[in-house]
Design a protein around this motif. Structure first.
Motif, mmCIF file in Angstrom:
data_model
loop_
_atom_site.group_PDB
_atom_site.id
_atom_site.type_symbol
_atom_site.label_atom_id
_atom_site.label_comp_id
_atom_site.label_asym_id
_atom_site.label_seq_id
_atom_site.Cartn_x
_atom_site.Cartn_y
_atom_site.Cartn_z
ATOM 1 N N ASP A 131 0.807 -1.232 0.000
ATOM 2 C CA ASP A 131 0.000 0.000 0.000
ATOM 3 C C ASP A 131 0.839 1.280 0.000
ATOM 4 O O ASP A 131 0.609 2.184 0.799
ATOM 5 C CB ASP A 131 -0.961 -0.008 1.193
ATOM 6 C CG ASP A 131 -2.076 1.046 1.022
ATOM 7 O OD1 ASP A 131 -2.320 1.450 -0.125
ATOM 8 O OD2 ASP A 131 -2.670 1.440 2.039
ATOM 9 N N TYR A 132 1.824 1.355 -0.886
ATOM 10 C CA TYR A 132 2.525 2.631 -1.091
ATOM 11 C C TYR A 132 3.139 2.636 -2.477
ATOM 12 O O TYR A 132 3.244 1.584 -3.136
ATOM 13 C CB TYR A 132 3.599 2.875 -0.020
ATOM 14 C CG TYR A 132 4.785 1.947 -0.061
ATOM 15 C CD1 TYR A 132 5.889 2.221 -0.876
ATOM 16 C CD2 TYR A 132 4.829 0.801 0.741
ATOM 17 C CE1 TYR A 132 6.984 1.377 -0.899
ATOM 18 C CE2 TYR A 132 5.921 -0.049 0.724
ATOM 19 C CZ TYR A 132 6.991 0.246 -0.097
ATOM 20 O OH TYR A 132 8.080 -0.586 -0.124
ATOM 21 N N VAL A 133 3.543 3.819 -2.932
ATOM 22 C CA VAL A 133 4.193 3.974 -4.235
ATOM 23 C C VAL A 133 5.569 4.583 -4.013
ATOM 24 O O VAL A 133 5.712 5.587 -3.315
ATOM 25 C CB VAL A 133 3.371 4.887 -5.170
ATOM 26 C CG1 VAL A 133 4.133 5.137 -6.478
ATOM 27 C CG2 VAL A 133 2.016 4.264 -5.474
ATOM 28 N N ALA A 134 6.587 3.949 -4.580
ATOM 29 C CA ALA A 134 7.958 4.462 -4.482
ATOM 30 C C ALA A 134 8.536 4.578 -5.884
ATOM 31 O O ALA A 134 8.157 3.831 -6.795
ATOM 32 C CB ALA A 134 8.818 3.533 -3.629
ATOM 33 N N VAL A 135 9.433 5.526 -6.065
ATOM 34 C CA VAL A 135 10.103 5.746 -7.340
ATOM 35 C C VAL A 135 11.597 5.543 -7.127
ATOM 36 O O VAL A 135 12.155 5.987 -6.117
ATOM 37 C CB VAL A 135 9.831 7.174 -7.871
ATOM 38 C CG1 VAL A 135 10.547 7.393 -9.213
ATOM 39 C CG2 VAL A 135 8.336 7.417 -8.034
ATOM 40 N N SER A 136 12.238 4.850 -8.056
ATOM 41 C CA SER A 136 13.668 4.581 -7.949
ATOM 42 C C SER A 136 14.448 5.862 -7.640
ATOM 43 O O SER A 136 14.243 6.902 -8.269
ATOM 44 C CB SER A 136 14.182 3.975 -9.260
ATOM 45 O OG SER A 136 15.592 3.963 -9.289
ATOM 46 N N ARG A 137 15.355 5.767 -6.674
ATOM 47 C CA ARG A 137 16.165 6.925 -6.299
ATOM 48 C C ARG A 137 17.106 7.349 -7.404
ATOM 49 O O ARG A 137 17.622 8.475 -7.394
ATOM 50 C CB ARG A 137 16.976 6.592 -5.045
ATOM 51 C CG ARG A 137 16.116 6.381 -3.796
ATOM 52 C CD ARG A 137 16.980 6.044 -2.592
ATOM 53 N NE ARG A 137 16.167 5.801 -1.406
ATOM 54 C CZ ARG A 137 16.657 5.455 -0.222
ATOM 55 N NH1 ARG A 137 17.968 5.280 -0.097
ATOM 56 N NH2 ARG A 137 15.860 5.253 0.817
ATOM 57 N N LYS A 138 17.358 6.449 -8.355
ATOM 58 C CA LYS A 138 18.273 6.787 -9.445
ATOM 59 C C LYS A 138 17.628 7.697 -10.486
ATOM 60 O O LYS A 138 18.310 8.197 -11.376
ATOM 61 C CB LYS A 138 18.789 5.502 -10.099
ATOM 62 C CG LYS A 138 19.656 4.675 -9.143
ATOM 63 C CD LYS A 138 20.235 3.448 -9.805
ATOM 64 C CE LYS A 138 21.093 2.668 -8.806
ATOM 65 N NZ LYS A 138 21.697 1.453 -9.408
ATOM 66 N N ILE A 139 16.312 7.895 -10.386
ATOM 67 C CA ILE A 139 15.643 8.907 -11.214
ATOM 68 C C ILE A 139 15.742 10.216 -10.446
ATOM 69 O O ILE A 139 15.083 10.414 -9.422
ATOM 70 C CB ILE A 139 14.170 8.531 -11.485
ATOM 71 C CG1 ILE A 139 14.103 7.203 -12.256
ATOM 72 C CG2 ILE A 139 13.470 9.640 -12.257
ATOM 73 C CD1 ILE A 139 12.698 6.710 -12.510
ATOM 74 N N GLU A 140 16.571 11.136 -10.901
ATOM 75 C CA GLU A 140 16.901 12.331 -10.121
ATOM 76 C C GLU A 140 16.020 13.529 -10.443
ATOM 77 O O GLU A 140 15.910 14.444 -9.628
ATOM 78 C CB GLU A 140 18.377 12.689 -10.341
ATOM 79 C CG GLU A 140 19.334 11.589 -9.860
ATOM 80 C CD GLU A 140 20.784 11.940 -10.075
ATOM 81 O OE1 GLU A 140 21.049 12.943 -10.772
ATOM 82 O OE2 GLU A 140 21.655 11.213 -9.554
ATOM 83 N N SER A 141 15.391 13.560 -11.608
ATOM 84 C CA SER A 141 14.553 14.702 -11.979
ATOM 85 C C SER A 141 13.303 14.737 -11.110
ATOM 86 O O SER A 141 12.489 13.808 -11.139
ATOM 87 C CB SER A 141 14.165 14.607 -13.455
ATOM 88 O OG SER A 141 13.136 15.530 -13.762
#
Length: 417
Positions: A131-141
């Motif tokens: 129950d959460y959404v995370a975005v890869s830390r390697k996407i810096e924009s």
């Protein structure tokens, strides 16, 4: 330039990732074994140990798997209890339970399992019940991160979570939705099979090594994928056609007279990377000593004498060593604790620049790695997640003469017959 080279053999297949002509990652799969990390099983609890806050689960392997309480508690922070309960409140002997292998069996230890499930796809990773959404830390924009997170909130199933992978950067919502639908179907099918399966039972197996690495590594940044087997090239080509049809023409069959790994200099680089003493381009060298508890790396100036003064010579050596250490950790797939004995530097700014260099170079590593920092003794601590046996355990065997110490006993000692 990135290139993926695949060698198919009856004994062991291998995949090499090359970056600008240098070997960056290397993987080997033994057909008889296969990787178990990522597999999901219906298991049976055979032993609960309150003193260790852990349980052992029979999942059908030679050794029972180890389940720690943190891998039983809810993954979502808001749902975690403030005080950990006893594990006896969560599981009991004889109970059937779904678990996923998070760490391969290593040596005398069985597999490490968890109830925090992950199902990887091309663009996303599905996290059932998270129950959460995370975005890869390697996407810096930041604007791109915000866009992807918004898409993730729209497409994720209720009460489940997702991680949006690095390769999803600038990808359209339609592609992410298709990936989400595939992963949701896989999980639903797995749950249905679990209802009727008798423990222990394998319910889900991730892709084999080569298709999985193609899924995870092959992107627009890879200029070509070389395979030395025509039939396998057709299979991989079909996978890429379904995954990213615009990249299908980058798959090429190698038909040269010498083995494909020799042709691209991979065997030579691999042999050099696994020596105890690793020479750097400037004449300095590293000494790498793996132990059961940790890996120790020593940095030496060697033949490098510098041109300005001692501090500058030492700093330049440590900077080059930091870059090579980051590459070798990734290439040799070294996990656990790593201690680096850099050459002593007098200036604090130089120490900071060396750790900055380590952290920058380690951003390429797909495995979780952390530069902990300098100890009071002037050593640098690094931790790298250990999922499977290090590559040297697959490519080498313990010497029968020295027993792995690297030193053979003296046969004829002075004063002895």
């Amino acid at each position: 330039m990135k290139r993926i080279v695949v060698r198919y053999e009856s004994g062991a297949s291998s995949v090499a990732l090359m970056e600008d002509g240098r070997l960056a990652e290397f993987f080997v799969e033994q057909p008889a074994e296969g990787e178990r990390a990522g597999n999901i099983y219906k298991g049976k609890v055979v032993n609960v140990l309150p003193g260790m806050q852990a349980a052992f689960v029979d999942i059908g392997l030679r050794k029972n798997a180890f389940l720690y309480i943190d891998d039983l508690l809810p993954v979502h922070l808001e749902k975690k209890p403030k005080v950990k309960p006893s594990i006896t409140e969560l599981v009991r002997e004889g109970q059937e339970i779904l678990v996923q292998v998070r760490k391969e069996p290593l040596g005398t230890k069985g597999a490490r399992v968890t109830t925090h499930f992950t199902l990887p796809g091309r663009w996303l990773v599905l996290l059932p019940h998270a129950d959460y959404v995370a975005v890869s830390r390697k996407i810096e924009s930041e604007p791109e991160r915000a866009r992807l997170k918004q898409i993730g909130m729209q497409i994720k199933p209720p009460e489940d979570g997702i991680i949006i992978r690095t390769v999803a950067e600038n990808e359209c919502q339609e592609s992410l939705q298709k990936d989400m639908a595939i992963l949701s179907d896989i999980w639903a099918s797995l749950v249905r099979r679990a209802d009727v399966a008798e423990a222990p039972a394998l319910l889900y197996r991730d892709l084999g090594m080569i298709p999985r690495l193609v899924r995870d590594l092959f992107s627009d940044s890879v200029e070509e994928l070389i395979i030395d087997d025509g039939r396998s090239a057709d299979e991989i080509g079909a996978q890429i056609c379904a995954m990213a049809p615009e990249l299908q023409d980058r798959v090429k069959v190698y038909e040269g007279p010498e083995p494909v790994l020799s042709h691209y200099g991979i065997e030579e680089q691999l042999e050099r990377a696994y020596k105890r003493k690793i020479w750097l381009e400037n004449g300095a060298y590293l000494v790498i000593d793996p132990t059961e508890a940790l890996t120790v790396i020593d940095v030496n100036t060697g033949k490098y004498t510098g041109t300005v003064d001692l501090e500058q010579t030492v700093f330049e050596t440590n900077m080059e060593a930091a870059e090579e250490i980051a590459r070798l950790l990734r290439l040799r797939d070294m996990g656990g604790m790593v201690i680096v004995d850099f050459i002593d530097m007098a200036e604090e700014k130089h120490r900071r620049l060396v750790t900055d260099k380590l952290e920058t170079c380690m951003k390429k590593d797909r495995t979780k790695v952390q530069v902990v920092g300098w100890t009071k003794l002037g050593l640098v601590e690094i931790t790298r997640k250990k999922v499977r046996p290090a590559l040297d355990e697959l490519l080498t065997e313990t010497c029968s003469c020295c027993g792995g110490t690297g030193r053979a006993p003296i046969k004829h000692r002075p004063g002895h017959a």
